[in-house]
Design a protein around this motif. Structure first.
Motif, mmCIF file in Angstrom:
data_model
loop_
_atom_site.group_PDB
_atom_site.id
_atom_site.type_symbol
_atom_site.label_atom_id
_atom_site.label_comp_id
_atom_site.label_asym_id
_atom_site.label_seq_id
_atom_site.Cartn_x
_atom_site.Cartn_y
_atom_site.Cartn_z
ATOM 1 N N LEU A 128 62.587 37.085 91.120
ATOM 2 C CA LEU A 128 63.958 37.612 91.118
ATOM 3 C C LEU A 128 64.270 38.355 89.822
ATOM 4 N N SER A 151 71.598 45.164 77.297
ATOM 5 C CA SER A 151 72.567 44.124 76.937
ATOM 6 C C SER A 151 72.252 42.873 77.750
ATOM 7 N N VAL A 157 66.023 38.292 82.915
ATOM 8 C CA VAL A 157 65.917 39.687 83.358
ATOM 9 C C VAL A 157 65.685 40.587 82.144
ATOM 10 N N THR A 175 70.036 43.627 72.606
ATOM 11 C CA THR A 175 71.018 42.699 72.030
ATOM 12 C C THR A 175 70.361 41.344 71.757
ATOM 13 N N TYR A 196 75.182 41.281 69.335
ATOM 14 C CA TYR A 196 76.338 41.561 70.198
ATOM 15 C C TYR A 196 77.601 40.825 69.765
ATOM 16 N N LEU A 218 73.192 43.625 81.705
ATOM 17 C CA LEU A 218 72.749 42.314 82.206
ATOM 18 C C LEU A 218 73.627 41.209 81.650
ATOM 19 N N ALA A 219 74.477 41.560 80.710
ATOM 20 C CA ALA A 219 75.424 40.616 80.100
ATOM 21 C C ALA A 219 76.459 41.457 79.363
ATOM 22 N N GLY A 220 77.608 40.830 79.069
ATOM 23 C CA GLY A 220 78.634 41.510 78.282
ATOM 24 C C GLY A 220 79.584 42.337 79.144
ATOM 25 N N ILE A 255 73.292 47.071 90.887
ATOM 26 C CA ILE A 255 71.959 46.609 91.320
ATOM 27 C C ILE A 255 72.049 45.324 92.127
ATOM 28 N N PHE A 296 70.235 26.147 81.403
ATOM 29 C CA PHE A 296 70.467 27.570 81.725
ATOM 30 C C PHE A 296 71.873 27.971 81.285
HETATM 31 N N1 NAP Z 1 72.412 41.544 91.042
HETATM 32 C C1 NAP Z 1 71.250 40.913 91.149
HETATM 33 O O1 NAP Z 1 70.513 41.097 92.102
HETATM 34 C C2 NAP Z 1 70.835 39.977 90.046
HETATM 35 C C3 NAP Z 1 69.514 39.501 89.981
HETATM 36 C C4 NAP Z 1 69.154 38.697 88.890
HETATM 37 C C5 NAP Z 1 70.101 38.359 87.939
HETATM 38 N N2 NAP Z 1 71.381 38.799 88.079
HETATM 39 C C6 NAP Z 1 72.406 38.506 87.065
HETATM 40 O O2 NAP Z 1 72.036 39.246 85.907
HETATM 41 C C7 NAP Z 1 72.424 38.540 84.742
HETATM 42 C C8 NAP Z 1 71.215 38.362 83.837
HETATM 43 O O3 NAP Z 1 70.326 37.463 84.476
HETATM 44 P P1 NAP Z 1 69.405 36.503 83.628
HETATM 45 O O4 NAP Z 1 68.649 35.684 84.578
HETATM 46 O O5 NAP Z 1 68.670 37.295 82.620
HETATM 47 O O6 NAP Z 1 70.530 35.601 82.914
HETATM 48 P P2 NAP Z 1 70.412 34.782 81.561
HETATM 49 O O7 NAP Z 1 69.014 34.266 81.458
HETATM 50 O O8 NAP Z 1 71.572 33.862 81.525
HETATM 51 O O9 NAP Z 1 70.590 35.899 80.432
HETATM 52 C C9 NAP Z 1 71.769 36.383 79.931
HETATM 53 C C10 NAP Z 1 71.553 36.559 78.444
HETATM 54 O O10 NAP Z 1 72.609 37.329 77.918
HETATM 55 C C11 NAP Z 1 73.000 36.785 76.667
HETATM 56 N N3 NAP Z 1 74.388 37.142 76.463
HETATM 57 C C12 NAP Z 1 75.513 36.422 76.715
HETATM 58 N N4 NAP Z 1 76.611 37.144 76.419
HETATM 59 C C13 NAP Z 1 76.173 38.337 75.973
HETATM 60 C C14 NAP Z 1 76.826 39.519 75.522
HETATM 61 N N5 NAP Z 1 78.160 39.599 75.465
HETATM 62 N N6 NAP Z 1 76.078 40.561 75.148
HETATM 63 C C15 NAP Z 1 74.724 40.511 75.191
HETATM 64 N N7 NAP Z 1 74.038 39.418 75.598
HETATM 65 C C16 NAP Z 1 74.759 38.350 75.984
HETATM 66 C C17 NAP Z 1 72.759 35.303 76.806
HETATM 67 O O11 NAP Z 1 72.444 34.778 75.542
HETATM 68 P P3 NAP Z 1 73.342 33.775 74.720
HETATM 69 O O12 NAP Z 1 72.545 32.548 74.558
HETATM 70 O O13 NAP Z 1 73.523 34.527 73.447
HETATM 71 O O14 NAP Z 1 74.621 33.529 75.487
HETATM 72 C C18 NAP Z 1 71.524 35.237 77.702
HETATM 73 O O15 NAP Z 1 70.337 35.178 76.953
HETATM 74 C C19 NAP Z 1 73.016 37.207 85.235
HETATM 75 O O16 NAP Z 1 74.409 37.307 85.263
HETATM 76 C C20 NAP Z 1 72.459 37.060 86.628
HETATM 77 O O17 NAP Z 1 73.284 36.281 87.455
HETATM 78 C C21 NAP Z 1 71.774 39.589 89.104
#
Ligand code: NAP
Length: 309
Positions: A128, A151, A157, A175, A196, A218-220, A255, A296
């Motif tokens: 995923l 971001s 991801v 970031t 960030y 991906l965040a923010g 996406i 998580f």
């Molecule tokens: N649409 C889709 O098909 C799809 C598929 C996969 C994932 N997603 C979504 O995409 C996002 C990323 O997925 P992921 O699995 O990589 O999540 P994740 O592992 O929770 O990663 C998010 C990262 O962003 C950091 N972060 C938090 N606030 C931030 C900000 N303001 N600016 C920059 N970085 C920041 C977090 O670090 P800290 O420890 O600093 O908080 C964390 O390391 C999630 O929301 C997920 O639900 C969507």
């Protein structure tokens, strides 16, 4: 079998005994060796997906899987019992997820063979997040030498996207907070780091005064990030940013990750060849998987893997 289940939502997931699923026509039964935690799983437990998808209780959670084919449903071609496979559960309802000893999946979508050189533990964390990273990069269509701001580079991801973008010849601005987060991201690829938590805009524009060519949201705050694009720039959002939310000469790509077999194969081959590293930083057993949901939410770096057998 043992599985991570929810009896209702919102609720804390628990490990319980449930019936082992049986493959229907067109499905594979996979003996799961490894899985991982995704934001989607935590969203399901929090009740955020209610009303969007049917929930079948007791609901086994989990999207990613890697393991071996245990049995074939009627009419399945192209897979054999004992074959190592990985992918993402993509059923239109929630209930038979992959944080379990066994999972049934459609043989036609969301599954691909594990190539030689891709460890099953890594394969269980790749589907995923990898599809989201690859689809986001393909959407913004980075040309060699273009600048991309990622971001959320510290997440599952993001940590894959950083590597894939750098391999495409892009200049990557990522970031990360100083310290462990920054060290983690600089260990993935050659990047410019921005913190960030303090004046992100200023830091990015100090690096690229004319604005970046592309952003992966991906965040923010997506609108704020879009403001860092040059005219004609592109932003891909996994967080639901839509074109009407931004102003100016920009393109917004919303996406929805599509982990089809071709995408999974590209990702698997890149890991097998050593060009891409699956950023697993911590591994839980299936019995301890409920704790992984907490980790998580608390912001573990990269991917949280779960060993299922
Ligand atoms: N649409 C889709 O098909 C799809 C598929 C996969 C994932 N997603 C979504 O995409 C996002 C990323 O997925 P992921 O699995 O990589 O999540 P994740 O592992 O929770 O990663 C998010 C990262 O962003 C950091 N972060 C938090 N606030 C931030 C900000 N303001 N600016 C920059 N970085 C920041 C977090 O670090 P800290 O420890 O600093 O908080 C964390 O390391 C999630 O929301 C997920 O639900 C969507």
């Amino acid at each position: 079998m043992r599985a991570v289940t929810l009896d209702s939502v919102p609720a804390a997931p628990a490990v319980t005994d449930v019936d082992t699923p049986q493959p229907e026509a067109g499905e594979l039964l996979v003996k799961v060796a490894a899985s991982s935690i995704n934001g989607f799983d935590t969203a399901v437990a929090a009740g955020y997906v209610q009303g969007m998808m049917e929930h079948r209780f007791p609901l086994v959670v989990g999207k990613d899987f890697a393991g071996t084919v245990e049995a074939l449903g009627e009419g399945v071609d192209g897979f054999t019992v004992g074959q190592p496979v990985f992918g993402v559960v993509m059923k239109p309802f929630l209930g038979t997820g992959s944080l379990a000893q066994y999972v049934t999946v459609s043989a036609g979508y969301g599954v691909a063979p594990i190539p030689d050189g891709l460890a099953v533990q890594d394969a269980g964390s790749l589907g995923l997040a990898g599809a989201a990273a690859l689809d986001s990069l393909d959407a913004v269509g980075l040309a060699d030498g273009e600048t991309v701001l990622i971001s959320g580079a510290t997440g599952g991801v993001g940590a894959l996207a950083v590597q894939l973008a750098a391999a495409r010849g892009a200049r990557v601005i990522a970031t990360a907070r100083p310290g462990e987060e920054a060290d983690f991201v600089t260990g993935l690829a050659d990047v410019d780091l921005v913190d960030y938590t303090v004046e992100l805009d200023k830091q990015v524009l100090a690096l690229v005064p004319e604005g970046v060519d592309a952003v992966l949201h991906l965040a923010g705050d997506g609108r704020r990030l879009a403001g860092l694009l040059r005219p004609g720039g592109r932003i891909a959002s996994t967080l639901g940013l839509t074109p009407d939310a931004v102003e100016g000469d920009l393109t917004v790509h919303s996406i929805m990750a599509d982990p089809n077999a071709a995408t999974l194969t590209v990702l698997g081959d890149q890991v097998a060849s050593g060009a891409l590293r699956v950023p697993v930083t911590v591994t839980y057993s299936l019995e301890k998987a409920p704790d992984a949901f907490g980790a998580f939410g608390a912001g573990t770096l990269g991917k949280i893997a779960v060993t299922c057998s």
